[in-house]
Design a protein around this motif. Structure first.
Motif, PDB file in Angstrom:
ATOM      1  N   LEU A   1      -0.747  10.459  10.284  1.00 29.81           N
ATOM      2  CA  LEU A   1      -1.475   9.956   9.120  1.00 29.81           C
ATOM      3  C   LEU A   1      -2.973   9.848   9.389  1.00 29.81           C
ATOM      4  O   LEU A   1      -3.404   9.665  10.530  1.00 29.81           O
ATOM      5  N   TRP A   2      -3.729   9.943   8.299  1.00 26.02           N
ATOM      6  CA  TRP A   2      -5.167   9.707   8.339  1.00 26.02           C
ATOM      7  C   TRP A   2      -5.472   8.384   7.672  1.00 26.02           C
ATOM      8  O   TRP A   2      -4.736   7.915   6.800  1.00 26.02           O
ATOM      9  N   ARG A   3      -6.578   7.789   8.080  1.00 23.14           N
ATOM     10  CA  ARG A   3      -6.863   6.415   7.670  1.00 23.14           C
ATOM     11  C   ARG A   3      -7.145   6.288   6.179  1.00 23.14           C
ATOM     12  O   ARG A   3      -6.784   5.266   5.579  1.00 23.14           O
ATOM     13  N   GLU A   4      -7.798   7.278   5.582  1.00 21.92           N
ATOM     14  CA  GLU A   4      -8.199   7.149   4.177  1.00 21.92           C
ATOM     15  C   GLU A   4      -6.993   6.951   3.253  1.00 21.92           C
ATOM     16  O   GLU A   4      -6.976   5.986   2.462  1.00 21.92           O
ATOM     17  N   PRO A   5      -5.980   7.804   3.288  1.00 24.42           N
ATOM     18  CA  PRO A   5      -4.820   7.557   2.417  1.00 24.42           C
ATOM     19  C   PRO A   5      -4.048   6.308   2.808  1.00 24.42           C
ATOM     20  O   PRO A   5      -3.463   5.647   1.939  1.00 24.42           O
TER      21      PRO A   5
ATOM     22  N   GLU B   1      -5.897   3.449   1.251  1.00 18.07           N
ATOM     23  CA  GLU B   1      -5.713   3.466  -0.199  1.00 18.07           C
ATOM     24  C   GLU B   1      -4.344   2.911  -0.577  1.00 18.07           C
ATOM     25  O   GLU B   1      -4.210   2.173  -1.558  1.00 18.07           O
ATOM     26  N   TYR B   2      -3.324   3.253   0.193  1.00 19.71           N
ATOM     27  CA  TYR B   2      -1.956   2.807  -0.095  1.00 19.71           C
ATOM     28  C   TYR B   2      -1.702   1.400   0.423  1.00 19.71           C
ATOM     29  O   TYR B   2      -0.871   0.664  -0.114  1.00 19.71           O
ATOM     30  N   GLY B   3      -2.422   1.042   1.502  1.00 18.16           N
ATOM     31  CA  GLY B   3      -2.208  -0.222   2.186  1.00 18.16           C
ATOM     32  C   GLY B   3      -1.439   0.001   3.466  1.00 18.16           C
ATOM     33  O   GLY B   3      -0.361   0.615   3.444  1.00 18.16           O
ATOM     34  N   ALA B   4      -1.981  -0.451   4.581  1.00 13.82           N
ATOM     35  CA  ALA B   4      -1.363  -0.164   5.880  1.00 13.82           C
ATOM     36  C   ALA B   4       0.049  -0.713   5.979  1.00 13.82           C
ATOM     37  O   ALA B   4       0.969  -0.023   6.446  1.00 13.82           O
TER      38      ALA B   4
ATOM     39  N   LEU C   1      -2.376   8.158  14.379  1.00 11.64           N
ATOM     40  CA  LEU C   1      -3.315   7.828  13.312  1.00 11.64           C
ATOM     41  C   LEU C   1      -4.651   8.482  13.636  1.00 11.64           C
ATOM     42  O   LEU C   1      -5.150   8.382  14.757  1.00 11.64           O
ATOM     43  N   CYS C   2      -5.232   9.174  12.648  1.00 14.18           N
ATOM     44  CA  CYS C   2      -6.570   9.754  12.755  1.00 14.18           C
ATOM     45  C   CYS C   2      -7.477   9.044  11.765  1.00 14.18           C
ATOM     46  O   CYS C   2      -7.061   8.803  10.645  1.00 14.18           O
ATOM     47  N   ARG C   3      -8.625   8.724  12.073  1.00 12.08           N
ATOM     48  CA  ARG C   3      -9.194   8.836  13.390  1.00 12.08           C
ATOM     49  C   ARG C   3     -10.081   7.643  13.659  1.00 12.08           C
ATOM     50  O   ARG C   3     -10.627   7.047  12.729  1.00 12.08           O
TER      51      ARG C   3
ATOM     52  N   MET D   1      -3.006  15.631   6.904  1.00  5.11           N
ATOM     53  CA  MET D   1      -4.206  16.301   6.394  1.00  5.11           C
ATOM     54  C   MET D   1      -3.893  17.726   5.940  1.00  5.11           C
ATOM     55  O   MET D   1      -4.540  18.270   5.051  1.00  5.11           O
ATOM     56  N   THR D   2      -2.898  18.353   6.540  1.00  5.09           N
ATOM     57  CA  THR D   2      -2.501  19.702   6.148  1.00  5.09           C
ATOM     58  C   THR D   2      -2.160  19.774   4.663  1.00  5.09           C
ATOM     59  O   THR D   2      -2.422  20.780   3.999  1.00  5.09           O
ATOM     60  N   VAL D   3      -1.533  18.720   4.148  1.00  2.62           N
ATOM     61  CA  VAL D   3      -1.148  18.653   2.728  1.00  2.62           C
ATOM     62  C   VAL D   3      -1.710  17.373   2.129  1.00  2.62           C
ATOM     63  O   VAL D   3      -0.994  16.573   1.534  1.00  2.62           O
ATOM     64  N   LYS D   4      -3.013  17.200   2.248  1.00  2.00           N
ATOM     65  CA  LYS D   4      -3.628  15.957   1.790  1.00  2.00           C
ATOM     66  C   LYS D   4      -3.544  15.802   0.273  1.00  2.00           C
ATOM     67  O   LYS D   4      -3.752  14.706  -0.249  1.00  2.00           O
ATOM     68  N   GLN D   5      -3.194  16.885  -0.439  1.00  3.23           N
ATOM     69  CA  GLN D   5      -3.051  16.797  -1.888  1.00  3.23           C
ATOM     70  C   GLN D   5      -1.777  16.068  -2.306  1.00  3.23           C
ATOM     71  O   GLN D   5      -1.635  15.698  -3.478  1.00  3.23           O
ATOM     72  N   LEU D   6      -0.840  15.845  -1.366  1.00  2.00           N
ATOM     73  CA  LEU D   6       0.394  15.144  -1.692  1.00  2.00           C
ATOM     74  C   LEU D   6       0.203  13.635  -1.564  1.00  2.00           C
ATOM     75  O   LEU D   6      -0.225  13.154  -0.513  1.00  2.00           O
ATOM     76  N   PRO D   7       0.548  12.861  -2.583  1.00  2.00           N
ATOM     77  CA  PRO D   7       0.562  11.405  -2.425  1.00  2.00           C
ATOM     78  C   PRO D   7       1.526  11.009  -1.314  1.00  2.00           C
ATOM     79  O   PRO D   7       2.527  11.701  -1.063  1.00  2.00           O
ATOM     80  N   LEU D   8       1.237   9.916  -0.648  1.00  2.00           N
ATOM     81  CA  LEU D   8       2.029   9.513   0.508  1.00  2.00           C
ATOM     82  C   LEU D   8       3.527   9.401   0.202  1.00  2.00           C
ATOM     83  O   LEU D   8       4.347   9.890   0.994  1.00  2.00           O
ATOM     84  N   PRO D   9       3.959   8.805  -0.911  1.00  2.00           N
ATOM     85  CA  PRO D   9       5.403   8.748  -1.183  1.00  2.00           C
ATOM     86  C   PRO D   9       6.042  10.133  -1.318  1.00  2.00           C
ATOM     87  O   PRO D   9       7.174  10.341  -0.876  1.00  2.00           O
ATOM     88  N   VAL D  10       5.325  11.050  -1.915  1.00  2.00           N
ATOM     89  CA  VAL D  10       5.855  12.410  -2.061  1.00  2.00           C
ATOM     90  C   VAL D  10       5.931  13.089  -0.700  1.00  2.00           C
ATOM     91  O   VAL D  10       6.918  13.776  -0.382  1.00  2.00           O
ATOM     92  N   LEU D  11       4.914  12.918   0.119  1.00  2.00           N
ATOM     93  CA  LEU D  11       4.928  13.488   1.459  1.00  2.00           C
ATOM     94  C   LEU D  11       6.113  12.967   2.264  1.00  2.00           C
ATOM     95  O   LEU D  11       6.825  13.736   2.923  1.00  2.00           O
ATOM     96  N   VAL D  12       6.338  11.664   2.207  1.00  2.00           N
ATOM     97  CA  VAL D  12       7.464  11.079   2.929  1.00  2.00           C
ATOM     98  C   VAL D  12       8.778  11.660   2.415  1.00  2.00           C
ATOM     99  O   VAL D  12       9.651  12.063   3.198  1.00  2.00           O
TER     100      VAL D  12
END
Length: 257
Positions: free
Chosen positions: A25-29, A32-35, A52-54, A1-12
């Motif tokens: 991780l938060w549930r919304e992204p 969206e990406y698929g668990a 996982l939040c929340r 959530m600190t950098v929620k502007q980053l897409p998950l692949p970029v964050l990783v």
């Protein structure tokens, strides 16, 4: 959530580059990406999902189905901890004790389901300014009074400096939680004022506010906590910036405190 502007692949990718070993991780992204895809992405990069939040919001309709889904998502991601934000007063209610009783009953209904899937429920007390709309559980002692009704491997607590720093009883409650094996999550954020309108997105960068974060980290170390230390910043100004820069800055701040 600190950098929620980053897409998950970029964050990783950036966590790998910076040597950050895990992601909360938060549930919304994730949805969206698929668990399953998110789990594979993190796992293949050699990272772990810390929490996982929340789950939570037990004072609203539909809480049981949503929380069972959250538990299933946590299991799919390979984390062992689902953080709970318990929910505030029901609509048109002023019955705060009743809300807390309802939360306890809901957690009791979920705990066996979570335990059977290897997931720990971590009750997160929130600062009292959120008691009406987000979380009627305001102190760590209140959270522990609920958690201690159930096995520690099923229900524990989240220690978040932003929400607990003001409470003179919190250090003793941390010791109480640790003695029972119930510190399931530790999160850092600083307290800066004035708070923004709406108060939700005002968490400060580490080391810029009123909280002695190094003292808190030392307390958790003294009581034997060896789990992940997460940084969770809800901050509109940070979200408006380049996410990679924010991630780098956050790591620098973390190491300083």
């Amino acid at each position: 959530m600190t950098v929620k502007q980053l897409p998950l692949p970029v964050l990783v990718e950036q966590c790998v580059r910076l040597g950050i070993p895990g992601i909360g991780l938060w549930r919304e992204p994730v949805r969206e990406y698929g668990a399953e895809a998110a789990a594979a992405l993190v796992r293949d990069a050699g990272l772990t999902v810390t929490t996982l939040c929340r789950g939570g919001f037990f004072t609203t309709d539909g809480w049981e189905e949503d929380n069972r889904a959250a538990i299933d998502e946590a299991a799919a991601l390979g984390t062992d901890t689902l953080v709970l934000v318990s929910g505030g007063l029901p609509a048109s209610s002023r019955d705060l004790p009743g809300a807390r009783a309802r939360i306890a009953d809901a957690i009791g209904a979920l705990a066996p389901y979570a335990g059977a899937r290897g997931i720990r429920l971590a009750i997160e007390p929130l600062h009292p300014m959120y008691a009406s709309d987000r979380c009627a559980i305001s102190t760590l002692d209140q959270a522990l009074d609920i958690a201690e009704r159930f096995p520690a491997e099923q229900v524990g607590v989240t220690v978040d400096t932003y929400h607990l720093w003001w409470d003179e009883n919190a250090p003793a409650a941390v010791e109480r939680a640790a003695a029972g094996g119930r510190v399931h999550s530790f999160q850092l954020a600083d307290w800066t004022t004035p708070l923004p309108e709406g108060v939700l997105n005002g968490r400060g960068r580490l080391g810029t506010g009123a909280i002695d974060l190094s003292w808190w980290a030392g307390l958790l170390e003294r009581v034997g906590y060896t789990g992940p230390v997460e940084v969770e910043l809800f901050n509109d100004a940070l979200w408006a910036r380049d996410g990679v820069e924010v991630l780098e800055e956050t790591l620098e701040d973390f190491l300083k405190v």
